[in-house]
Design an enzyme around this catalytic site. Sequence first.
Site, PDB file in Angstrom:
ATOM      1  N   ASN A  23       0.861  -1.182   0.000  1.00 59.97           N
ATOM      2  CA  ASN A  23       0.000   0.000   0.000  1.00 59.97           C
ATOM      3  C   ASN A  23       0.900   1.236   0.000  1.00 59.97           C
ATOM      4  O   ASN A  23       1.464   1.591   1.023  1.00 59.97           O
ATOM      5  CB  ASN A  23      -0.894  -0.045   1.257  1.00 59.97           C
ATOM      6  CG  ASN A  23      -1.718   1.218   1.437  1.00 59.97           C
ATOM      7  OD1 ASN A  23      -1.821   2.045   0.527  1.00 59.97           O
ATOM      8  ND2 ASN A  23      -2.320   1.373   2.610  1.00 59.97           N
ATOM      9  N   LYS A  72       0.093   4.269  -0.305  1.00 65.64           N
ATOM     10  CA  LYS A  72      -0.564   5.463   0.253  1.00 65.64           C
ATOM     11  C   LYS A  72      -0.334   6.654  -0.700  1.00 65.64           C
ATOM     12  O   LYS A  72      -0.313   6.455  -1.905  1.00 65.64           O
ATOM     13  CB  LYS A  72      -0.071   5.731   1.674  1.00 65.64           C
ATOM     14  CG  LYS A  72      -0.174   4.462   2.538  1.00 65.64           C
ATOM     15  CD  LYS A  72      -0.014   4.694   3.997  1.00 65.64           C
ATOM     16  CE  LYS A  72      -0.145   3.368   4.733  1.00 65.64           C
ATOM     17  NZ  LYS A  72      -0.117   3.517   6.172  1.00 65.64           N
ATOM     18  N   HIS A  91      -9.673   1.242   4.934  1.00 62.76           N
ATOM     19  CA  HIS A  91      -8.380   1.440   5.587  1.00 62.76           C
ATOM     20  C   HIS A  91      -8.559   2.478   6.700  1.00 62.76           C
ATOM     21  O   HIS A  91      -9.330   3.432   6.550  1.00 62.76           O
ATOM     22  CB  HIS A  91      -7.344   1.912   4.560  1.00 62.76           C
ATOM     23  CG  HIS A  91      -5.958   1.944   5.137  1.00 62.76           C
ATOM     24  ND1 HIS A  91      -5.539   2.967   5.945  1.00 62.76           N
ATOM     25  CD2 HIS A  91      -4.930   1.060   5.051  1.00 62.76           C
ATOM     26  CE1 HIS A  91      -4.284   2.710   6.320  1.00 62.76           C
ATOM     27  NE2 HIS A  91      -3.898   1.560   5.792  1.00 62.76           N
ATOM     28  N   GLU A 148      -6.926   4.935   7.621  1.00 64.51           N
ATOM     29  CA  GLU A 148      -6.713   6.341   7.231  1.00 64.51           C
ATOM     30  C   GLU A 148      -7.926   6.889   6.478  1.00 64.51           C
ATOM     31  O   GLU A 148      -8.235   8.072   6.558  1.00 64.51           O
ATOM     32  CB  GLU A 148      -5.418   6.463   6.408  1.00 64.51           C
ATOM     33  CG  GLU A 148      -4.191   6.300   7.313  1.00 64.51           C
ATOM     34  CD  GLU A 148      -2.982   5.668   6.656  1.00 64.51           C
ATOM     35  OE1 GLU A 148      -2.906   5.632   5.411  1.00 64.51           O
ATOM     36  OE2 GLU A 148      -2.097   5.184   7.397  1.00 64.51           O
ATOM     37  N   GLU A 164      -5.633  -4.824  10.667  1.00 70.00           N
ATOM     38  CA  GLU A 164      -4.603  -3.811  10.864  1.00 70.00           C
ATOM     39  C   GLU A 164      -4.912  -3.013  12.126  1.00 70.00           C
ATOM     40  O   GLU A 164      -5.687  -2.035  12.079  1.00 70.00           O
ATOM     41  CB  GLU A 164      -4.569  -2.836   9.679  1.00 70.00           C
ATOM     42  CG  GLU A 164      -4.254  -3.470   8.350  1.00 70.00           C
ATOM     43  CD  GLU A 164      -3.701  -2.437   7.370  1.00 70.00           C
ATOM     44  OE1 GLU A 164      -2.564  -2.600   6.938  1.00 70.00           O
ATOM     45  OE2 GLU A 164      -4.408  -1.462   7.079  1.00 70.00           O
ATOM     46  N   GLY A 173       2.151   2.425  10.777  1.00 70.86           N
ATOM     47  CA  GLY A 173       3.081   3.537  10.626  1.00 70.86           C
ATOM     48  C   GLY A 173       3.803   3.942  11.898  1.00 70.86           C
ATOM     49  O   GLY A 173       4.419   4.998  11.952  1.00 70.86           O
ATOM     50  N   SER A 209       3.212  -1.894  10.373  1.00 73.31           N
ATOM     51  CA  SER A 209       4.649  -1.916  10.649  1.00 73.31           C
ATOM     52  C   SER A 209       5.324  -3.243  10.302  1.00 73.31           C
ATOM     53  O   SER A 209       6.249  -3.675  11.005  1.00 73.31           O
ATOM     54  CB  SER A 209       4.915  -1.521  12.108  1.00 73.31           C
ATOM     55  OG  SER A 209       4.497  -0.187  12.339  1.00 73.31           O
ATOM     56  N   GLY A 266       2.799  -1.047   4.316  1.00 74.22           N
ATOM     57  CA  GLY A 266       2.791   0.369   3.946  1.00 74.22           C
ATOM     58  C   GLY A 266       4.204   0.863   3.702  1.00 74.22           C
ATOM     59  O   GLY A 266       4.760   0.714   2.615  1.00 74.22           O
TER      60      GLY A 266
HETATM   61  P1  PGA Z   1       2.665   0.462   7.631  1.00 76.00           P
HETATM   62  O1  PGA Z   1       1.222   0.647   6.976  1.00 76.00           O
HETATM   63  O2  PGA Z   1       3.246  -0.825   7.082  1.00 76.00           O
HETATM   64  O3  PGA Z   1       3.438   1.677   7.194  1.00 76.00           O
HETATM   65  O4  PGA Z   1       2.470   0.392   9.100  1.00 76.00           O
HETATM   66  C1  PGA Z   1       0.364  -0.445   6.802  1.00 76.00           C
HETATM   67  C2  PGA Z   1      -0.953   0.016   6.209  1.00 76.00           C
HETATM   68  O5  PGA Z   1      -1.392   1.117   6.524  1.00 76.00           O
HETATM   69  O6  PGA Z   1      -1.569  -0.705   5.419  1.00 76.00           O
END
Ligand code: PGA
Length: 259
Positions: free
Chosen positions: A10, A12, A100, A102, A171, A177, A217, A238
């Site tokens: 992803n 983003k 998601h 976000e 998640e 993140g 993460s 991500g």
């Molecule tokens: P991250 O994001 O690997 O940066 O923690 C994962 C995601 O939001 O799908």
Amino acid sequence: MSRSKIIAGNWKLNPPRHVGHALFAAVREGARARGLGHGSPVRVVLFPPLPYLERFGEVGALEVSLGVQSIDAFDWGAFTGAVSPQLVHDFGARYALVGHSEQRLYFGLTDTACGRRVAAAAAAQLTPILCIGETAAERDASETLAVVERQLAVGLAEIAHASASFLIAYEPVWAIGTGRVAAPKTVVAVHEHVRDYLVRRFGPELGARTPILYGGSVTPENASALLSERQIDGALVGGASLNAAAFLAIVDSALAAGR
Ligand code: PGA
């Protein structure tokens, strides 16, 4: 039953155009070198920002499947600003992230709206990946299982049929993140609960074949411990998906876990 592993990247709102083209080329080349493609034990799916879709779809993505980070539950028509599942399917997308965290946080996406998007994606032959997960406050209040069950119940409300095809991505919001990856045993416990829910709701066949991914993460350092758990069918990555070497190292962990 054994399910193949899925490693999803992803991106983003990243990266700039020339970087994105090089990143896609490097991941595609890495996937090709590993013999990945339809029917391989590990499937790679990339979720770039929408403007990349046409070019990546044209280059052809046999080794790597394409998806979109969000989708609207509309067909053609006077819906300014919307992008429909049919349209992105025409441009080569085969998957759509739905819900998601976000999207929930910054765009106000509700569970009910997720349910409509899941149904719209599925109706357009776009495989939805419903993202679920608790916040740190919900985890601390021991509400994780209740939260994910509510998100599943409403998010999958319009999936009526056992012939449906969708994925779940667990998640935890506190892990996204932050560098604070969830412990494999914590993830396994939630995934088992999700699997039980799917079996209860949709029956043993769909319940058993639906992949459940973990996200939050994931890095080359922690991927093996997660992916070697049989209850974890893959990762939604991500930050580490923006570096081809790191992302491909996670793919290698998935390949090793499948052997
Ligand atoms: P991250 O994001 O690997 O940066 O923690 C994962 C995601 O939001 O799908």
